[in-house]
Design a protein around this motif. Structure first.
Motif, PDB file in Angstrom:
ATOM      1  N   ASP A  99     -30.530-110.786  66.777  1.00 58.23           N
ATOM      2  CA  ASP A  99     -31.174-110.165  67.946  1.00 58.23           C
ATOM      3  C   ASP A  99     -30.341-109.008  68.485  1.00 58.23           C
ATOM      4  N   ARG A 100     -29.037-109.163  68.476  1.00 64.68           N
ATOM      5  CA  ARG A 100     -28.153-108.106  68.979  1.00 64.68           C
ATOM      6  C   ARG A 100     -28.304-106.828  68.152  1.00 64.68           C
ATOM      7  N   HIS A 101     -28.389-106.958  66.838  1.00 66.72           N
ATOM      8  CA  HIS A 101     -28.407-105.752  66.008  1.00 66.72           C
ATOM      9  C   HIS A 101     -29.692-104.946  66.184  1.00 66.72           C
ATOM     10  N   ARG A 102     -30.723-105.564  66.766  1.00 66.46           N
ATOM     11  CA  ARG A 102     -31.975-104.859  67.010  1.00 66.46           C
ATOM     12  C   ARG A 102     -31.968-104.113  68.348  1.00 66.46           C
ATOM     13  N   MET A 103     -30.926-104.271  69.124  1.00 70.11           N
ATOM     14  CA  MET A 103     -30.850-103.599  70.419  1.00 70.11           C
ATOM     15  C   MET A 103     -30.351-102.160  70.239  1.00 70.11           C
ATOM     16  N   PRO A 104     -30.909-101.216  70.983  1.00 68.98           N
ATOM     17  CA  PRO A 104     -30.411 -99.834  70.893  1.00 68.98           C
ATOM     18  C   PRO A 104     -28.909 -99.708  71.134  1.00 68.98           C
ATOM     19  N   ALA A 105     -28.353-100.575  71.996  1.00 69.35           N
ATOM     20  CA  ALA A 105     -26.923-100.502  72.296  1.00 69.35           C
ATOM     21  C   ALA A 105     -26.056-100.806  71.080  1.00 69.35           C
ATOM     22  N   ALA A 106     -26.622-101.446  70.069  1.00 69.54           N
ATOM     23  CA  ALA A 106     -25.861-101.795  68.866  1.00 69.54           C
ATOM     24  C   ALA A 106     -25.798-100.659  67.857  1.00 69.54           C
ATOM     25  N   TRP A 107     -26.441 -99.529  68.179  1.00 72.64           N
ATOM     26  CA  TRP A 107     -26.490 -98.401  67.245  1.00 72.64           C
ATOM     27  C   TRP A 107     -25.915 -97.151  67.878  1.00 72.64           C
ATOM     28  N   ARG A 108     -25.195 -96.394  67.067  1.00 68.92           N
ATOM     29  CA  ARG A 108     -24.543 -95.183  67.539  1.00 68.92           C
ATOM     30  C   ARG A 108     -24.987 -93.997  66.684  1.00 68.92           C
ATOM     31  N   PRO A 109     -25.435 -92.928  67.311  1.00 69.17           N
ATOM     32  CA  PRO A 109     -25.808 -91.749  66.524  1.00 69.17           C
ATOM     33  C   PRO A 109     -24.563 -91.064  65.973  1.00 69.17           C
ATOM     34  N   TYR A 110     -24.697 -90.462  64.819  1.00 69.85           N
ATOM     35  CA  TYR A 110     -23.600 -89.643  64.312  1.00 69.85           C
ATOM     36  C   TYR A 110     -23.422 -88.444  65.243  1.00 69.85           C
ATOM     37  N   PRO A 111     -22.211 -87.871  65.299  1.00 70.68           N
ATOM     38  CA  PRO A 111     -21.939 -86.799  66.261  1.00 70.68           C
ATOM     39  C   PRO A 111     -22.885 -85.620  66.173  1.00 70.68           C
ATOM     40  N   ASP A 112     -23.426 -85.355  64.984  1.00 71.69           N
ATOM     41  CA  ASP A 112     -24.295 -84.186  64.824  1.00 71.69           C
ATOM     42  C   ASP A 112     -25.772 -84.552  64.672  1.00 71.69           C
ATOM     43  N   THR A 113     -26.120 -85.800  64.967  1.00 74.59           N
ATOM     44  CA  THR A 113     -27.536 -86.202  64.847  1.00 74.59           C
ATOM     45  C   THR A 113     -28.421 -85.406  65.796  1.00 74.59           C
ATOM     46  N   GLU A 114     -28.102 -85.435  67.077  1.00 70.20           N
ATOM     47  CA  GLU A 114     -28.965 -84.769  68.053  1.00 70.20           C
ATOM     48  C   GLU A 114     -29.007 -83.261  67.835  1.00 70.20           C
ATOM     49  N   SER A 115     -27.865 -82.654  67.606  1.00 70.24           N
ATOM     50  CA  SER A 115     -27.841 -81.196  67.440  1.00 70.24           C
ATOM     51  C   SER A 115     -28.616 -80.765  66.202  1.00 70.24           C
ATOM     52  N   THR A 116     -28.539 -81.566  65.135  1.00 72.88           N
ATOM     53  CA  THR A 116     -29.270 -81.226  63.911  1.00 72.88           C
ATOM     54  C   THR A 116     -30.774 -81.349  64.129  1.00 72.88           C
ATOM     55  N   LEU A 117     -31.188 -82.433  64.762  1.00 74.53           N
ATOM     56  CA  LEU A 117     -32.620 -82.610  65.024  1.00 74.53           C
ATOM     57  C   LEU A 117     -33.150 -81.525  65.957  1.00 74.53           C
ATOM     58  N   LYS A 118     -32.348 -81.143  66.932  1.00 72.18           N
ATOM     59  CA  LYS A 118     -32.777 -80.078  67.846  1.00 72.18           C
ATOM     60  C   LYS A 118     -32.923 -78.744  67.116  1.00 72.18           C
ATOM     61  N   GLU A 119     -31.998 -78.463  66.217  1.00 77.61           N
ATOM     62  CA  GLU A 119     -32.071 -77.205  65.476  1.00 77.61           C
ATOM     63  C   GLU A 119     -33.276 -77.184  64.539  1.00 77.61           C
ATOM     64  N   LEU A 120     -33.567 -78.325  63.930  1.00 76.42           N
ATOM     65  CA  LEU A 120     -34.763 -78.397  63.079  1.00 76.42           C
ATOM     66  C   LEU A 120     -36.021 -78.153  63.912  1.00 76.42           C
ATOM     67  N   ARG A 121     -36.075 -78.730  65.099  1.00 78.03           N
ATOM     68  CA  ARG A 121     -37.216 -78.506  65.989  1.00 78.03           C
ATOM     69  C   ARG A 121     -37.307 -77.025  66.363  1.00 78.03           C
ATOM     70  N   ARG A 122     -36.159 -76.414  66.666  1.00 74.76           N
ATOM     71  CA  ARG A 122     -36.161 -75.003  67.034  1.00 74.76           C
ATOM     72  C   ARG A 122     -36.701 -74.128  65.910  1.00 74.76           C
ATOM     73  N   ARG A 123     -36.398 -74.532  64.675  1.00 78.46           N
ATOM     74  CA  ARG A 123     -36.849 -73.757  63.514  1.00 78.46           C
ATOM     75  C   ARG A 123     -38.287 -74.066  63.115  1.00 78.46           C
ATOM     76  N   GLY A 124     -38.904 -75.027  63.783  1.00 75.35           N
ATOM     77  CA  GLY A 124     -40.278 -75.389  63.445  1.00 75.35           C
ATOM     78  C   GLY A 124     -40.393 -76.267  62.217  1.00 75.35           C
ATOM     79  N   ILE A 125     -39.333 -76.980  61.886  1.00 74.27           N
ATOM     80  CA  ILE A 125     -39.320 -77.857  60.709  1.00 74.27           C
ATOM     81  C   ILE A 125     -39.612 -79.286  61.149  1.00 74.27           C
ATOM     82  N   SER A 126     -40.647 -79.866  60.572  1.00 68.06           N
ATOM     83  CA  SER A 126     -41.067 -81.218  60.942  1.00 68.06           C
ATOM     84  C   SER A 126     -40.080 -82.256  60.407  1.00 68.06           C
TER      85      SER A 126
END
Length: 230
Positions: A103-130
């Protein structure tokens, strides 16, 4: 030209918390009194049997679990059954901790994004890449993305237990391409498993692999993906 990117979840965009942190959170919640030495020893046993979802796979499987393990990502029930059975192999201080750990491993608190996850996804969105997330998993990972504030950067989420098939089956990758309304040869697959994620190549997708490392040891592997799009 790349118009869409498929990402794996565990070991690619996010990584599960360290084993001792996982165990410590559950032990604390259950009110068990475990010293640090005992906790470290139990954490090591959990790693040795491959009981942590998102962690290293079991080096050896009891014959009774072989079939269940092979099909664990095809349903929520099989996923829970496989991992709780492995946890029970680790001589836990209390049998009910196997389900609490799951049950613990299914909680969002048990997961950590890689340091460049958000920035990479944001840049893909900026470029119009799905972006689609394609994961072999037995539970809904969407709350993890919501809790970390990146759900709006993902167009589609294709999960094996919902689709009834698992990577490397091309059917799962094709379903993701269809959701993005793109031809496979316009889509890049990014993952950490050459066998599972490499299955996208059978459709004509380009495949890029990253290392499945702890978040503090992999700082810019996703950012490097952006250079493939230039």
């Amino acid at each position: 030209m790349i118009k869409g990117v498929m990402f794996d979840f565990s070991g690619t965009l996010f990584r599960s918390e360290p084993t001792e942190d996982w165990l410590r959170a559950v032990v604390s919640e259950a009110g068990h009194d475990m010293g640090e030495d005992e906790l470290a020893a139990c954490g090591a046993r959990l790693e040795e049997v491959g009981a942590m979802p998102g962690g290293p796979p079991p080096p050896r499987l009891p014959p009774s679990l072989t079939g269940l393990w092979r099909e664990r990502d095809l349903s929520a029930e099989r996923h829970r059954a496989a991992y709780t059975a492995l946890a029970r192999q680790a001589s836990l201080p209390s049998p009910e901790l196997a389900d609490a750990l799951y049950d613990r491993h299914r909680m969002p608190a048990a997961w950590r994004p890689y340091p460049d996850t958000e920035s990479t996804l944001k840049e893909l969105r900026r470029r119009g890449i799905s972006v689609a997330v394609v994961s072999n998993i037995g539970w809904d990972i969407r709350p993890v993305f919501r809790d970390h504030g990146v759900d709006h950067l993902v167009t589609a989420c294709l999960l094996s237990y919902e689709q009834g098939t698992q990577k490397p089956d091309p059917v799962l990758f094709q379903a993701a391409c269809d959701r993005l309304d793109l031809s496979p040869d316009d889509v890049l697959m990014v993952g950490d498993d050459p066998t599972a994620d490499g299955g996208a190549a059978a459709l004509g997708c380009k495949v890029h692999l990253v290392d499945h490392l702890p978040v503090d040891r992999r700082l810019a592997a996703l950012s490097a993906v952006l250079t493939l799009l230039d």
